[in-house]
Design a protein around this motif. Structure first.
Motif, PDB file in Angstrom:
ATOM      1  N   THR A 180     -10.993 -19.949 -31.899  1.00  6.78           N
ATOM      2  CA  THR A 180     -10.837 -20.562 -33.217  1.00  6.78           C
ATOM      3  C   THR A 180     -12.057 -21.413 -33.579  1.00  6.78           C
ATOM      4  O   THR A 180     -12.382 -21.550 -34.757  1.00  6.78           O
ATOM      5  CB  THR A 180      -9.576 -21.447 -33.273  1.00  6.78           C
ATOM      6  OG1 THR A 180      -9.671 -22.506 -32.312  1.00  6.78           O
ATOM      7  CG2 THR A 180      -8.325 -20.625 -32.989  1.00  6.78           C
TER       8      THR A 180
ATOM      9  N   ALA B 164      -9.453 -27.650 -29.870  1.00 11.22           N
ATOM     10  CA  ALA B 164      -8.722 -27.855 -31.121  1.00 11.22           C
ATOM     11  C   ALA B 164      -9.478 -28.824 -32.036  1.00 11.22           C
ATOM     12  O   ALA B 164      -9.582 -28.605 -33.257  1.00 11.22           O
ATOM     13  CB  ALA B 164      -7.319 -28.376 -30.835  1.00 11.22           C
TER      14      ALA B 164
ATOM     15  N   LEU C  28      -7.951 -21.022 -28.261  1.00 11.75           N
ATOM     16  CA  LEU C  28      -8.494 -22.169 -28.986  1.00 11.75           C
ATOM     17  C   LEU C  28     -10.017 -22.109 -29.084  1.00 11.75           C
ATOM     18  O   LEU C  28     -10.592 -22.482 -30.112  1.00 11.75           O
ATOM     19  CB  LEU C  28      -8.057 -23.457 -28.300  1.00 11.75           C
ATOM     20  CG  LEU C  28      -6.566 -23.806 -28.443  1.00 11.75           C
ATOM     21  CD1 LEU C  28      -6.203 -24.988 -27.551  1.00 11.75           C
ATOM     22  CD2 LEU C  28      -6.231 -24.115 -29.891  1.00 11.75           C
TER      23      LEU C  28
ATOM     24  N   GLN D 116      -3.272 -28.483 -31.803  1.00 11.29           N
ATOM     25  CA  GLN D 116      -3.848 -28.232 -33.123  1.00 11.29           C
ATOM     26  C   GLN D 116      -3.323 -29.227 -34.157  1.00 11.29           C
ATOM     27  O   GLN D 116      -4.074 -29.662 -35.038  1.00 11.29           O
ATOM     28  CB  GLN D 116      -3.531 -26.797 -33.549  1.00 11.29           C
ATOM     29  CG  GLN D 116      -4.279 -25.739 -32.735  1.00 11.29           C
ATOM     30  CD  GLN D 116      -3.913 -24.332 -33.158  1.00 11.29           C
ATOM     31  OE1 GLN D 116      -2.753 -24.037 -33.439  1.00 11.29           O
ATOM     32  NE2 GLN D 116      -4.901 -23.453 -33.215  1.00 11.29           N
TER      33      GLN D 116
ATOM     34  N   SER E 204       1.599 -31.314 -40.538  1.00  3.86           N
ATOM     35  CA  SER E 204       1.078 -31.619 -39.208  1.00  3.86           C
ATOM     36  C   SER E 204       1.849 -32.755 -38.552  1.00  3.86           C
ATOM     37  O   SER E 204       2.082 -32.744 -37.337  1.00  3.86           O
ATOM     38  CB  SER E 204      -0.411 -31.983 -39.299  1.00  3.86           C
ATOM     39  OG  SER E 204      -1.166 -30.903 -39.822  1.00  3.86           O
TER      40      SER E 204
ATOM     41  N   SER F  37      -5.479 -31.877 -36.380  1.00  5.24           N
ATOM     42  CA  SER F  37      -5.375 -31.933 -37.842  1.00  5.24           C
ATOM     43  C   SER F  37      -5.125 -33.352 -38.325  1.00  5.24           C
ATOM     44  O   SER F  37      -5.737 -33.808 -39.300  1.00  5.24           O
ATOM     45  CB  SER F  37      -4.249 -31.013 -38.314  1.00  5.24           C
ATOM     46  OG  SER F  37      -4.521 -29.660 -37.985  1.00  5.24           O
TER      47      SER F  37
ATOM     48  N   ALA G 116     -11.240 -27.846 -35.692  1.00  9.03           N
ATOM     49  CA  ALA G 116     -10.929 -28.591 -36.911  1.00  9.03           C
ATOM     50  C   ALA G 116     -12.186 -29.221 -37.504  1.00  9.03           C
ATOM     51  O   ALA G 116     -12.369 -29.252 -38.726  1.00  9.03           O
ATOM     52  CB  ALA G 116      -9.888 -29.672 -36.612  1.00  9.03           C
TER      53      ALA G 116
END
Length: 465
Positions: A199, A142, A196, A63, A255, A67, A146
């Motif tokens: 998400t 991921a 994931l 993740q 991050s 990012s 994002a």
């Protein structure tokens, strides 16, 4: 006729006073931020308990990489919208709506492009052996998650432009609960990959709901978009370059620490850093809405040359947040170990000392929460960019140094926490010095009307709110 007059006389009586509106907005955004942080902690705790420190670290590392990737592609359309849409609206009703919708479409297109390139880059990295197949299956969702969340910044800007931030807080709260439920279901059903994948679903739904609602609110406040081609305002691109660089450096500090921790210390260190910093992030989410509300006040005072007003607002905010931070640190120092053991597991109670130190750093940072908006409000956006660049580089250098000196992840995190506290102390002193230097540039004599106010059907639209 009499009924209309009665409504006109009754309207002002029912209208909220400014302090009531500010309190309602702060309460709504703070509640949403606190619920989001608490639910994020809950999902992270479930991930740690099911996957262990190393397994959770792999997910958190993926993740963090995603990012960082999107930071490189983020042009910060939301900042441009709050800066230029009000000025465009002053040229005619509906022109602001037209510009906002154009920038939203560009934001979505940029997110889609960054997602496609990111997915392709991950596949190529796996094909040439840079990452394993397992890491690829963690990195792909991921990146997709994002990318799906990219336009959410424009949605938040839309609510600010329409002066409907309290409603944004309520919607964010509902979406946070939904995302937590979906994510936990995915974790229980398919482990880290399911976590994931969930998400992705949560981020996509949240973005669709927020963006469509924000566009509708802007239409209500600024009128339907006018016909004709959109003329991009003068200075839009330079503003977006500086804003994008500043936002990227700011977010990359968090991050980037996770990515560097994964590269130098392994997945366990990533998990340790994430868990130890959790209380500090919770405190930051509590005080952050104050910065958004300070922006229009500081900008108006700056435009009117009222140096003392800028200093007064900054120092009052510092006094209030410092008191809240001191109480939070004292209260947490006695109970944080038990809470970490209860939430994440008894084996992570060793992080309690580092968590208290990082919370103290967050409280220290909260005393200058106004630093997020002060340079832009006074017309010096490059100041924050330079300041955050130096601060971020020092923080990453500190982490790299502690990984070379200490061997255990526990000692690394504790040393990093104390070093970060020292850096934040120097940073806080620096911001107070900059407050004095920047406010000197304001002239009491050269007062000018504040150009960032725009009357809308629902009240006053404030630039940068």
């Amino acid at each position: 006729m009499k009924e209309t007059q009665r409504q006109q006389h009754a309207g002002p009586a029912r209208k909220r006073r400014p302090w009531q509106r500010h309190l309602r907005t702060f309460g709504s955004l703070t509640a949403a931020g606190q619920i989001e942080s608490a639910l994020s902690f809950a999902t992270t705790a479930a991930l740690v308990r099911m996957g262990g420190g190393a397994g959770a670290g792999e997910v958190l590392f993926a993740q963090a990489v995603a990012s960082i990737w999107f930071l490189l592609w983020d042009p910060r359309f939301e900042d441009a919208q709050q800066r230029f849409v009000p000025a465009e609206q002053l040229r005619g009703r509906g022109r602001g709506t037209r510009l906002y919708l154009r920038l939203v479409r560009l934001d979505v297109a940029a997110g889609v492009l960054a997602t496609l390139v990111g997915v392709a880059a991950a596949v190529v990295a796996a094909a040439i052996g840079w990452i394993s197949t397992h890491q690829l299956w963690l990195l792909l969702p991921a990146v997709l998650a994002a990318g799906a969340a990219t336009p959410s910044g424009s949605a938040s800007a839309g609510y600010a432009l329409a002066d409907r931030l309290p409603r944004l807080g309520m919607i964010r709260l509902v979406l946070a609960v939904f995302g937590c439920v979906v994510t936990l279901a995915g974790l229980l059903a398919a482990g880290p990959v399911g976590y994931l994948a969930a998400t992705v679903v949560s981020a996509l739904l949240s973005t669709v709901v927020l963006t469509t609602s924000a566009c509708r609110r802007v239409r209500e406040a600024c009128g339907p978009p006018t016909a004709g081609p959109v003329q991009m305002p003068t200075g839009l691109v330079p503003f977006m370059v500086k804003s994008s660089a500043t936002g990227s450096v700011s977010v990359a500090s968090d991050s980037g620490v996770s990515v560097l921790a994964g590269l130098l210390g392994g997945p366990t260190l990533v998990t340790y850093v994430k868990l130890a910093a959790a209380p500090g992030r919770l405190f930051t989410s509590f005080v952050s809405p104050a910065a958004a509300q300070l922006y229009p006040r500081l900008a108006r005072a700056a435009a009117q040359g009222r140096r003392t007003a800028v200093t007064r607002d900054a120092l009052r905010t510092s006094a209030l947040t410092a008191a809240v931070g001191a109480v939070a640190v004292v209260a947490a120092s006695e109970s944080i170990g038990a809470l970490i053991g209860l939430v994440y597991g008894l084996e992570f109670r060793v992080l309690s000392a580092a968590a208290v130190v990082l919370l103290a750093g967050a409280a220290l940072r909260g005393t200058v929460v106004w630093s997020k908006v002060l340079p832009s409000a006074l017309g010096f956006p490059g100041v924050r960019l330079a300041f955050l660049t130096v601060e971020g580089a020092c923080q990453l250098g500190l982490l790299a140094g502690v990984t070379q000196v200490w061997s255990s992840a526990e000692r690394m995190v504790l040393a990093f926490a104390w070093g970060s506290l020292g850096l934040l102390f120097l940073s806080t002193v620096g911001w107070f010095v900059l407050l004095r230097l920047l406010t000197r540039t304001l002239s009491e004599a050269n007062a000018a009307p504040f150009p960032g106010l725009l009357k809308t059907p629902r009240g006053t639209l404030q630039q940068g709110s």
